[in-house]
Design a protein around this motif. Structure first.
Motif, short mmCIF file in Angstrom:
data_model
loop_
_atom_site.label_atom_id
_atom_site.label_comp_id
_atom_site.label_asym_id
_atom_site.label_seq_id
_atom_site.Cartn_x
_atom_site.Cartn_y
_atom_site.Cartn_z
N GLN A 1 1.16 -1.14 -0.24
CA GLN A 1 -0.42 -0.02 -0.34
C GLN A 1 0.89 1.46 -0.21
O GLN A 1 0.24 2.33 0.03
CB GLN A 1 -0.98 0.33 1.11
CG GLN A 1 -2.07 -1.06 1.04
CD GLN A 1 -3.49 -0.57 2.06
OE1 GLN A 1 -3.25 -0.12 2.98
NE2 GLN A 1 -4.58 -1.10 1.35
N THR B 1 -9.49 2.80 1.84
CA THR B 1 -8.21 1.58 0.95
C THR B 1 -6.97 2.22 1.50
O THR B 1 -6.34 1.70 1.30
CB THR B 1 -8.44 2.69 0.29
OG1 THR B 1 -7.78 4.79 0.22
CG2 THR B 1 -9.81 2.05 -1.24
N LEU C 1 -1.73 -1.53 -3.95
CA LEU C 1 -2.26 -1.85 -3.45
C LEU C 1 -2.69 -1.24 -3.12
O LEU C 1 -3.72 -0.82 -1.77
CB LEU C 1 -1.91 -2.99 -2.41
CG LEU C 1 -0.78 -4.02 -2.35
CD1 LEU C 1 -0.93 -5.02 -0.99
CD2 LEU C 1 -1.29 -5.31 -3.55
N LEU D 1 -5.84 -0.33 -4.37
CA LEU D 1 -7.75 -1.09 -3.31
C LEU D 1 -8.07 -1.09 -2.30
O LEU D 1 -9.07 -1.09 -2.10
CB LEU D 1 -8.60 -1.15 -4.54
CG LEU D 1 -8.44 -0.62 -5.58
CD1 LEU D 1 -8.79 -1.77 -6.64
CD2 LEU D 1 -9.36 0.48 -5.95
N PRO E 1 -12.15 -4.87 -3.06
CA PRO E 1 -12.57 -5.64 -3.54
C PRO E 1 -12.81 -7.26 -3.46
O PRO E 1 -13.92 -7.95 -3.82
CB PRO E 1 -11.13 -5.64 -5.15
CG PRO E 1 -10.43 -4.50 -4.45
CD PRO E 1 -10.68 -4.19 -3.53
N LEU E 2 -12.16 -7.44 -2.06
CA LEU E 2 -12.26 -8.34 -1.73
C LEU E 2 -14.17 -8.40 -0.53
O LEU E 2 -14.81 -9.40 -0.85
CB LEU E 2 -11.75 -9.17 -0.54
CG LEU E 2 -9.75 -9.12 -0.77
CD1 LEU E 2 -9.17 -8.60 -1.86
CD2 LEU E 2 -9.40 -9.84 0.60
N THR F 1 -13.14 -11.44 -7.52
CA THR F 1 -12.50 -10.05 -7.01
C THR F 1 -11.19 -9.98 -7.61
O THR F 1 -11.32 -9.03 -7.77
CB THR F 1 -11.91 -11.06 -5.97
OG1 THR F 1 -12.76 -11.40 -5.35
CG2 THR F 1 -10.82 -9.71 -4.97
N VAL F 2 -10.45 -10.20 -8.33
CA VAL F 2 -9.96 -10.17 -9.29
C VAL F 2 -10.30 -9.38 -10.95
O VAL F 2 -9.44 -7.64 -10.75
CB VAL F 2 -8.99 -11.35 -10.08
CG1 VAL F 2 -7.68 -10.92 -11.10
CG2 VAL F 2 -7.99 -12.27 -8.69
N GLY G 1 -10.62 -5.99 -9.18
CA GLY G 1 -9.69 -5.19 -8.54
C GLY G 1 -9.09 -3.94 -10.19
O GLY G 1 -8.31 -3.62 -10.45
N THR H 1 -4.26 -4.78 -10.76
CA THR H 1 -4.90 -6.51 -10.54
C THR H 1 -4.40 -7.29 -10.52
O THR H 1 -4.79 -7.88 -9.42
CB THR H 1 -5.30 -6.77 -12.35
OG1 THR H 1 -6.41 -5.74 -12.90
CG2 THR H 1 -6.11 -7.52 -12.52
N THR I 1 -4.85 -6.22 -6.01
CA THR I 1 -5.71 -7.58 -5.71
C THR I 1 -5.51 -8.75 -5.60
O THR I 1 -5.97 -9.40 -4.79
CB THR I 1 -7.06 -6.88 -6.94
OG1 THR I 1 -7.12 -5.74 -6.55
CG2 THR I 1 -8.16 -7.30 -5.87
N THR J 1 -3.52 -8.69 -2.35
CA THR J 1 -3.90 -8.77 -0.97
C THR J 1 -5.18 -10.64 -0.93
O THR J 1 -5.13 -10.59 0.66
CB THR J 1 -5.36 -7.72 -1.31
OG1 THR J 1 -4.46 -7.32 -1.44
CG2 THR J 1 -6.24 -7.32 -0.41
#
Length: 389
Positions: free
Chosen positions: A31, A52, A62, A64, A68-69, A109-110, A113, A141, A144, A147
């Motif tokens: 991040q 975020t 990272l 996001l 997204p999760l 999720t991906v 992302g 991507t 994500t 993560t």
């Protein structure tokens, strides 16, 4: 040689702790790793920085975070309810086992992302989408996916739930800076105290419940009568949980942030929204008709209440009364951070806000509960490892 072998035999709880710390460190490093090809902050900050982890302030790989999760999990739940094929697949997996829904959630999720990466690139610099924009989208991507893997890694080999722990990590990294930027040193002292009071109030509400006594009719087992026994139907005071409180306060905060509203009307609107939201969500937890029907089939009854519809009406009355009191109690809890911020002179447009404090308090409760349960179970496994072998 035996000494080296004994030194390498790290207890499982310590291994889990090391795995968790390593995953958190890697997450925070990602991040703060600059995103290639994108310069300048993206988004208005404030609550967006909180969810975020500050990754959009100076776009990172990272950027996001865990958004997204959580979005993929919510969309999967919605599709499971709305799409018959998904609903049948989920029912089959709950009964027979399987991982198709889990794989779908990972792919979703991906994909989210990637969409988030496109949105970040367009918001940062719409004129340069190639090649810098493509590289940035690819990095986000992949971030994500990383993560998601870190969250699963923590859940499988670490301590606590992966998504909740990573979410708390990014909130803890941003919230102190927001508090200092909004109110200086007094805010750094007031915000933890208010969050602690919120946690204590919510935990107290979760432990409170109303036990409705239920007696079973005398039964014959062979030639011998079986005496009546008394059990209870627990109706929790906190029936709706913590999430409706946060969502209701957020529904009021967003218009207040857009139009820069404040004052008594803002507090009154937040209180009413929380009371109604908690009440409506509590009505979906317990089905009085179903409980009364089950009691009647099993030969049970509430003392002084006729079985059937009178029992259902009585249970509905108890549920509604506790839901109203819980709504009022939750409204007061939500007012605590709002009043504290108003006293400090912090408005809706400032970086620090009441929903952010509520999110931090809720995540602290979830993570501490999960970690405590997992540590306790790990200690039990270590203690009885010889017997299990």
């Amino acid at each position: 040689m035996s000494g080296w072998v004994r030194a390498l035999r790290v207890p499982s709880t310590r291994k889990r702790l090391l795995v968790t710390l390593g995953a958190v460190l890697m997450f925070r490093l990602g991040q703060n790793l600059p995103l290639p090809g994108v310069d300048g902050p993206v988004g208005p900050g404030g609550l967006l920085d909180l969810v975020t982890g500050g990754g959009l302030r100076a776009p990172a790989v990272l950027a996001l975070g865990v958004v997204p999760l959580y979005a993929a999990r919510v969309l999967t739940s919605v599709l499971t309810v709305l799409v018959p094929r998904m609903r049948a697949l989920k029912a089959y997996e709950d009964r027979e086992g399987g991982s198709a829904v889990g794989r779908f959630t990972r792919y979703l999720t991906v994909g989210l992302g990637a969409l988030g990466g496109v949105a970040v690139v367009v918001a940062a610099d719409a004129g340069r989408l190639f090649p810098d924009g493509v590289a940035a989208v690819a990095c986000m991507t992949a971030g994500t996916a990383l993560t998601l893997r870190l969250a699963e890694w923590i859940g499988d080999r670490g301590l606590g739930a992966g998504m909740s722990l990573l979410f708390l990590t990014q909130v803890a990294a941003v919230l102190p800076g927001q508090a200092y930027a909004a109110g200086g040193v007094p805010a750094l002292a007031v915000v933890p105290a208010v969050a602690l009071v919120v946690v204590l109030a919510v935990v107290t509400a979760r432990q409170a419940k109303r036990n409705v006594p239920v007696q079973r009719a005398k039964r014959m087992m062979g030639r011998w009568p079986h005496p009546t026994d008394t059990v209870h139907i627990p109706i929790r005071f906190d029936q709706a949980g913590y999430n409706p409180m946060v969502w209701a306060s957020l529904a009021v905060f967003v218009p207040a942030w857009v139009w820069d509203l404040g004052g008594p009307w803002y507090l009154a609107a937040a209180f009413v929204a929380v009371v109604l939201g908690m009440y409506l969500c509590a009505l979906r937890v317990l089905d009085p008709e179903k409980v009364a029907g089950d009691l009647r089939r099993q030969g049970g009854f509430v003392p002084g209440i006729e079985p059937g519809r009178p029992t259902a009406a009585y249970l509905g009355h108890v549920r509604a009364r506790m839901a109203w009191w819980n709504g009022l109690y939750s409204g007061v809890i939500v007012l605590l951070p709002m009043v504290a911020l108003a006293v400090l002179g912090i408005g809706a447009r400032d970086p620090l806000n009441a929903p952010g404090i509520l999110v931090a308090a809720g995540l602290s409760m979830i993570v501490s509960r999960d970690v405590a349960q997992q540590v306790e179970s790990s200690f039990l496994e270590e203690r009885y490892a010889a017997f299990l072998r």
